[in-house]
Scaffold this active site. Structure first.
Site, PDB file in Angstrom:
ATOM      1  N   GLN A 173       0.836  -1.205   0.000  1.00  0.00           N
ATOM      2  CA  GLN A 173       0.000   0.000   0.000  1.00  0.00           C
ATOM      3  C   GLN A 173       0.873   1.258   0.000  1.00  0.00           C
ATOM      4  O   GLN A 173       1.563   1.521   0.988  1.00  0.00           O
ATOM      5  CB  GLN A 173      -0.875  -0.015   1.268  1.00  0.00           C
ATOM      6  CG  GLN A 173      -1.764   1.199   1.442  1.00  0.00           C
ATOM      7  CD  GLN A 173      -2.401   1.241   2.835  1.00  0.00           C
ATOM      8  OE1 GLN A 173      -1.877   0.664   3.790  1.00  0.00           O
ATOM      9  NE2 GLN A 173      -3.505   1.932   2.960  1.00  0.00           N
ATOM     10  N   GLY A 174       0.804   2.030  -1.072  1.00  0.00           N
ATOM     11  CA  GLY A 174       1.607   3.256  -1.165  1.00  0.00           C
ATOM     12  C   GLY A 174       0.759   4.499  -0.954  1.00  0.00           C
ATOM     13  O   GLY A 174       0.446   5.203  -1.923  1.00  0.00           O
TER      14      GLY A 174
ATOM     15  N   SER B 273       1.036   6.658   2.438  1.00  0.00           N
ATOM     16  CA  SER B 273       1.725   7.666   3.258  1.00  0.00           C
ATOM     17  C   SER B 273       2.966   8.209   2.569  1.00  0.00           C
ATOM     18  O   SER B 273       3.658   7.492   1.842  1.00  0.00           O
ATOM     19  CB  SER B 273       2.143   7.057   4.598  1.00  0.00           C
ATOM     20  OG  SER B 273       1.034   6.504   5.247  1.00  0.00           O
TER      21      SER B 273
ATOM     22  N   GLU C  93     -10.198  -0.974   5.698  1.00  0.00           N
ATOM     23  CA  GLU C  93      -8.942  -1.273   6.386  1.00  0.00           C
ATOM     24  C   GLU C  93      -9.171  -1.257   7.895  1.00  0.00           C
ATOM     25  O   GLU C  93      -8.773  -2.169   8.612  1.00  0.00           O
ATOM     26  CB  GLU C  93      -7.871  -0.232   6.014  1.00  0.00           C
ATOM     27  CG  GLU C  93      -6.540  -0.487   6.736  1.00  0.00           C
ATOM     28  CD  GLU C  93      -5.467   0.573   6.468  1.00  0.00           C
ATOM     29  OE1 GLU C  93      -5.767   1.586   5.804  1.00  0.00           O
ATOM     30  OE2 GLU C  93      -4.347   0.371   6.951  1.00  0.00           O
TER      31      GLU C  93
ATOM     32  N   GLU D 105      -5.547   9.163  17.756  1.00  0.00           N
ATOM     33  CA  GLU D 105      -6.060  10.535  17.878  1.00  0.00           C
ATOM     34  C   GLU D 105      -6.998  10.838  16.705  1.00  0.00           C
ATOM     35  O   GLU D 105      -8.055  11.440  16.876  1.00  0.00           O
ATOM     36  CB  GLU D 105      -4.903  11.554  17.881  1.00  0.00           C
ATOM     37  CG  GLU D 105      -4.034  11.525  19.134  1.00  0.00           C
ATOM     38  CD  GLU D 105      -3.036  10.379  19.146  1.00  0.00           C
ATOM     39  OE1 GLU D 105      -2.868   9.703  18.105  1.00  0.00           O
ATOM     40  OE2 GLU D 105      -2.435  10.125  20.203  1.00  0.00           O
TER      41      GLU D 105
HETATM   42  C1  LIG Z   1       3.941  -0.239  11.474  1.00  0.00           C
HETATM   43  C2  LIG Z   1       3.378   0.724  10.456  1.00  0.00           C
HETATM   44  C3  LIG Z   1       2.995   0.248   9.209  1.00  0.00           C
HETATM   45  C4  LIG Z   1       2.525   1.141   8.240  1.00  0.00           C
HETATM   46  N1  LIG Z   1       2.236   0.655   6.998  1.00  0.00           N
HETATM   47  C5  LIG Z   1       1.858   1.517   6.032  1.00  0.00           C
HETATM   48  C6  LIG Z   1       1.661   1.052   4.690  1.00  0.00           C
HETATM   49  O1  LIG Z   1       1.811  -0.136   4.392  1.00  0.00           O
HETATM   50  N2  LIG Z   1       1.316   1.950   3.746  1.00  0.00           N
HETATM   51  C7  LIG Z   1       1.126   3.273   4.039  1.00  0.00           C
HETATM   52  O2  LIG Z   1       0.760   4.018   3.128  1.00  0.00           O
HETATM   53  N3  LIG Z   1       1.331   3.751   5.283  1.00  0.00           N
HETATM   54  C8  LIG Z   1       1.696   2.906   6.278  1.00  0.00           C
HETATM   55  N4  LIG Z   1       1.923   3.382   7.555  1.00  0.00           N
HETATM   56  C9  LIG Z   1       1.836   4.818   7.800  1.00  0.00           C
HETATM   57  C10 LIG Z   1       0.673   5.232   8.671  1.00  0.00           C
HETATM   58  O3  LIG Z   1      -0.531   5.203   7.942  1.00  0.00           O
HETATM   59  C11 LIG Z   1       0.984   6.654   9.188  1.00  0.00           C
HETATM   60  O4  LIG Z   1       2.105   6.528  10.032  1.00  0.00           O
HETATM   61  C12 LIG Z   1      -0.165   7.230   9.944  1.00  0.00           C
HETATM   62  O5  LIG Z   1      -1.218   7.542   9.078  1.00  0.00           O
HETATM   63  C13 LIG Z   1       0.252   8.517  10.701  1.00  0.00           C
HETATM   64  O6  LIG Z   1       0.881   9.411   9.861  1.00  0.00           O
HETATM   65  P1  LIG Z   1       2.301  10.044  10.199  1.00  0.00           P
HETATM   66  O7  LIG Z   1       3.221   8.952  10.586  1.00  0.00           O
HETATM   67  O8  LIG Z   1       2.680  10.942   9.092  1.00  0.00           O
HETATM   68  O9  LIG Z   1       2.073  10.905  11.525  1.00  0.00           O
HETATM   69  P2  LIG Z   1       1.390  12.343  11.608  1.00  0.00           P
HETATM   70  O10 LIG Z   1       0.166  12.377  10.795  1.00  0.00           O
HETATM   71  O11 LIG Z   1       2.434  13.372  11.338  1.00  0.00           O
HETATM   72  O12 LIG Z   1       0.964  12.389  13.125  1.00  0.00           O
HETATM   73  C14 LIG Z   1       1.889  12.746  14.174  1.00  0.00           C
HETATM   74  C15 LIG Z   1       1.082  12.854  15.469  1.00  0.00           C
HETATM   75  O13 LIG Z   1       0.101  13.916  15.359  1.00  0.00           O
HETATM   76  C16 LIG Z   1      -1.196  13.422  15.646  1.00  0.00           C
HETATM   77  N5  LIG Z   1      -2.200  14.056  14.785  1.00  0.00           N
HETATM   78  C17 LIG Z   1      -2.111  14.237  13.447  1.00  0.00           C
HETATM   79  N6  LIG Z   1      -3.234  14.830  12.985  1.00  0.00           N
HETATM   80  C18 LIG Z   1      -4.056  15.000  14.053  1.00  0.00           C
HETATM   81  C19 LIG Z   1      -5.368  15.560  14.211  1.00  0.00           C
HETATM   82  N7  LIG Z   1      -6.060  16.032  13.172  1.00  0.00           N
HETATM   83  N8  LIG Z   1      -5.900  15.578  15.460  1.00  0.00           N
HETATM   84  C20 LIG Z   1      -5.197  15.089  16.527  1.00  0.00           C
HETATM   85  N9  LIG Z   1      -3.953  14.569  16.427  1.00  0.00           N
HETATM   86  C21 LIG Z   1      -3.386  14.513  15.205  1.00  0.00           C
HETATM   87  C22 LIG Z   1      -1.116  11.937  15.346  1.00  0.00           C
HETATM   88  O14 LIG Z   1      -2.086  11.217  16.074  1.00  0.00           O
HETATM   89  C23 LIG Z   1       0.286  11.590  15.797  1.00  0.00           C
HETATM   90  O15 LIG Z   1       0.331  11.382  17.186  1.00  0.00           O
HETATM   91  C24 LIG Z   1       2.386   2.517   8.544  1.00  0.00           C
HETATM   92  C25 LIG Z   1       2.751   2.983   9.814  1.00  0.00           C
HETATM   93  C26 LIG Z   1       3.255   2.115  10.755  1.00  0.00           C
HETATM   94  C27 LIG Z   1       3.661   2.662  12.109  1.00  0.00           C
END
Ligand SMILES: Cc1cc2nc3c(=O)[nH]c(=O)nc-3n(C[C@H](O)[C@H](O)[C@H](O)COP(=O)(O)OP(=O)(O)OC[C@H]3O[C@@H](n4cnc5c(N)ncnc54)[C@H](O)[C@@H]3O)c2cc1C
Length: 390
Positions: free
Chosen positions: A126-127, A129, A245, A378
């Site tokens: 899944q691409g 993020s 999902e 969150e």
């Molecule tokens: C083990 C693992 C597997 C993954 N696999 C995939 C994958 O296969 N494909 C893929 O596309 N992605 C994948 N991801 C990515 C995952 O979807 C993102 O990490 C997730 O959506 C959070 O985005 P971010 O890491 O950019 O954090 P951010 O969005 O930057 O968030 C940082 C912090 O801010 C908080 N925050 C952000 N927005 C808000 C809001 N509106 N209100 C309150 N709090 C907020 C969040 O809760 C978090 O604590 C994976 C992540 C992990 C950890």
């Protein structure tokens, strides 16, 4: 599964149990039980065993490799696979891309892809993020520029689970639109990972394992026929996919098996002579988690048996994701309490007989991520506040 089943459903559950008992290789079962990751070969082999019976994608039409089973049978099957415990059919193929193609794909895309997804002839990742586009997914910046009958893709994805094991990736890309609404102009594209211009780099996580990656696209040429749905309307597909999902992330059956495993270990004598189960506070944690899990199981079934049109915009899926994750993390933490100091070592730092004891620490560290992937806790609470609580 403790909900009341009618005679036909109970017979189906017994049939599934007998099938799994007979066909699931013992080594694979033990591996999953200990929380060790199955290899690609193991996952493929097991999915093909399920596929022979149409049980890899039980609710899909037979013509696409499914078994046309109803929602109840599907739930029984998922529950039994998780409790066995056996690897689940590949989430990316079955819960994410498959339903998207069934809903938005052309007849040709359904015919070409669905049987391959069900049989795991092609492993998708899944691409979605990107750096700077996780929770705020619509800020994604990977572009796909149309040139004749191709798109030229440039950009970067991150946290891509199993990209290093996958054959193809389904991607969200920006195909244009000057609209100020960033949700517009996003498209859903299928990309062969062997295409020139793609580089995959590993990310090592706190559990010491390699399951995540960065994926880079440098002038990658993708046939226009790999577009799913209308160009620029990928956001609609994204919302549909994320709802599915999250529904799949409650893992109630898996938690049931892990709680039972923790209880088994609690009843064994620890180093120094004591048994964890003799500690009243540990017993009360078991009882409390058992009740929490029962609540999750019932909520999970209630949602999945509700026709999708009535599912309050998938907001209830966020309840399941949120609660399912809390329970997974609490069981992992309880396992560490049960093990005492023996649990405080990562699997990759431990060898031989004690490796089994070390796995729970690795799993504890991995479960920290479950409140991040599939939408952070969150963000789920935001969804609930808006959609269910007004
Ligand atoms: C083990 C693992 C597997 C993954 N696999 C995939 C994958 O296969 N494909 C893929 O596309 N992605 C994948 N991801 C990515 C995952 O979807 C993102 O990490 C997730 O959506 C959070 O985005 P971010 O890491 O950019 O954090 P951010 O969005 O930057 O968030 C940082 C912090 O801010 C908080 N925050 C952000 N927005 C808000 C809001 N509106 N209100 C309150 N709090 C907020 C969040 O809760 C978090 O604590 C994976 C992540 C992990 C950890």
């Amino acid at each position: 599964m403790d909900l009341q089943l009618d005679a036909a459903q109970a017979a189906f559950r017994d049939e599934v149990r007998a099938f799994i008992r007979e066909r699931l290789p013992t080594k694979l079962r033990e591996r999953v039980r200990k929380g060790l990751r199955p290899s690609r070969e193991d996952v493929v082999a097991w999915q093909r065993i399920l596929h022979e019976r149409g049980w890899a994608a039980p609710h899909w039409p037979r013509e696409f490799g499914g078994a046309d089973l109803g929602q109840m049978e599907r739930l029984i099957l998922v529950d039994e696979i998780q409790r066995a415990p056996a690897p689940m059919p590949l989430h990316f193929n079955l819960t994410m891309l498959g339903p998207v193609l069934l809903q938005f794909g052309t007849p040709g895309q359904k015919r070409d892809w669905l049987p391959r997804l069900a049989r795991l002839d092609t492993w998708f990742c899944q691409g979605f993020s990107e750096p700077g586009a996780g929770s705020d997914l619509a800020s994604l910046r990977t572009t796909a520029r149309r040139e004749g009958d191709h798109y030229i893709v440039n950009g970067q994805k991150i946290w891509t689970t199993y990209a290093h094991m996958a054959d193809w990736i389904f991607c969200l890309v920006r195909t244009g639109s000057e609209s100020p609404r960033k949700q517009e102009g996003i498209s859903f594209l299928l990309i062969d990972l062997k295409t020139p211009g793609i580089a995959i780099r590993p990310i090592r996580t706190i559990d010491g394992d390699h399951h995540l990656n960065e994926v880079f696209f440098d002038d990658v040429k993708v046939p226009a026929g790999n577009l799913v749905g209308a160009e620029g309307r990928g956001w609609e597909i994204t919302k549909y996919l994320l709802g599915n999902e999250r529904t799949g992330l409650a893992y109630a059956g898996t938690s049931r098996d892990r709680l039972a495993h923790a209880l088994e270990i609690a009843a064994r004598t620890r180093e120094g002579g004591a048994r964890a189960i003799d500690d009243a506070s540990i017993r009360s944690e078991f009882a409390w988690l058992d009740a929490e899990l029962r609540g999750l199981e019932i909520a999970n079934w209630r949602l999945l048996l509700t026709p999708s049109a009535q599912r309050e915009n998938h907001a209830f899926a966020s309840v399941l994701k949120l609660k399912g994750v809390e329970i997974q993390q609490q069981i992992a933490a309880l396992m560490l309490r049960v093990l005492g100091p023996a649990g405080l070592v990562r699997a990759d730092e431990h060898e031989g007989e004690r490796a089994e004891m070390a796995v729970p620490a690795t799993r504890y560290l991995f479960t920290r991520a479950s409140s991040i992937y599939g939408g952070t806790s969150e963000v789920q609470k935001d969804v609930l506040a808006r959609a269910l609580l007004g």
